[in-house]
Motif scaffolding. Structure first.
Motif, mmCIF file in Angstrom:
data_model
loop_
_atom_site.group_PDB
_atom_site.id
_atom_site.type_symbol
_atom_site.label_atom_id
_atom_site.label_comp_id
_atom_site.label_asym_id
_atom_site.label_seq_id
_atom_site.Cartn_x
_atom_site.Cartn_y
_atom_site.Cartn_z
ATOM 1 N N ARG A 117 -9.281 5.885 -5.960
ATOM 2 C CA ARG A 117 -9.627 6.026 -4.541
ATOM 3 C C ARG A 117 -11.105 6.359 -4.454
ATOM 4 N N THR A 135 -7.568 1.668 -2.613
ATOM 5 C CA THR A 135 -7.158 1.880 -1.228
ATOM 6 C C THR A 135 -7.671 0.749 -0.345
ATOM 7 N N LYS A 136 -8.467 -0.149 -0.932
ATOM 8 C CA LYS A 136 -9.086 -1.236 -0.160
ATOM 9 C C LYS A 136 -8.603 -2.593 -0.671
ATOM 10 N N LYS A 158 0.835 -1.195 0.000
ATOM 11 C CA LYS A 158 0.000 0.000 0.000
ATOM 12 C C LYS A 158 0.871 1.246 0.000
ATOM 13 N N THR A 163 -3.311 5.213 -6.152
ATOM 14 C CA THR A 163 -4.402 5.796 -5.375
ATOM 15 C C THR A 163 -4.580 7.299 -5.538
ATOM 16 N N SER A 164 -3.693 7.946 -6.260
ATOM 17 C CA SER A 164 -3.968 9.361 -6.528
ATOM 18 C C SER A 164 -5.202 9.483 -7.422
ATOM 19 N N ASP A 203 -11.488 1.406 -6.459
ATOM 20 C CA ASP A 203 -10.872 2.063 -5.307
ATOM 21 C C ASP A 203 -9.754 1.150 -4.800
ATOM 22 N N GLU A 263 0.090 3.520 -3.187
ATOM 23 C CA GLU A 263 0.027 4.950 -2.892
ATOM 24 C C GLU A 263 0.877 5.772 -3.854
#
Length: 75
Positions: free
Chosen positions: A28, A37-38, A15, A24-25, A35, A20
């Motif tokens: 997300r 981020t999950k 992550k 994820t920019s 998404d 990241e």
């Protein structure tokens, strides 16, 4: 033999060092789907993520995961 590291532990590191920096920019909550981020979304989308990496369409910049890393997210 090399001890197996739980996927969740690998994800914590990934992550920060991969998702990241490279994903994820845009990918997300409130951004582009999926998404990333999950962990659950990554697992659900891992085949498509791998396809996008193979075609070179994602990520537009920055590090890409190895096959071993991608396989860790498969059930």
């Amino acid at each position: 033999p090399v001890p197996q590291v739980p996927v969740e532990a690998k994800y914590s590191s990934l992550k920060i060092h991969l998702f990241e920096k490279s994903c994820t920019s845009c990918h997300r909550a409130g951004g582009q789907d999926p998404d990333l981020t999950k962990l659950s979304e990554i697992r659900d989308e891992i085949d498509d993520i791998e396809e996008q990496l193979d075609f070179g369409t994602m990520p537009p910049q920055g590090p890409t995961p190895t096959q071993e890393v991608l396989d860790a997210f498969r059930d």
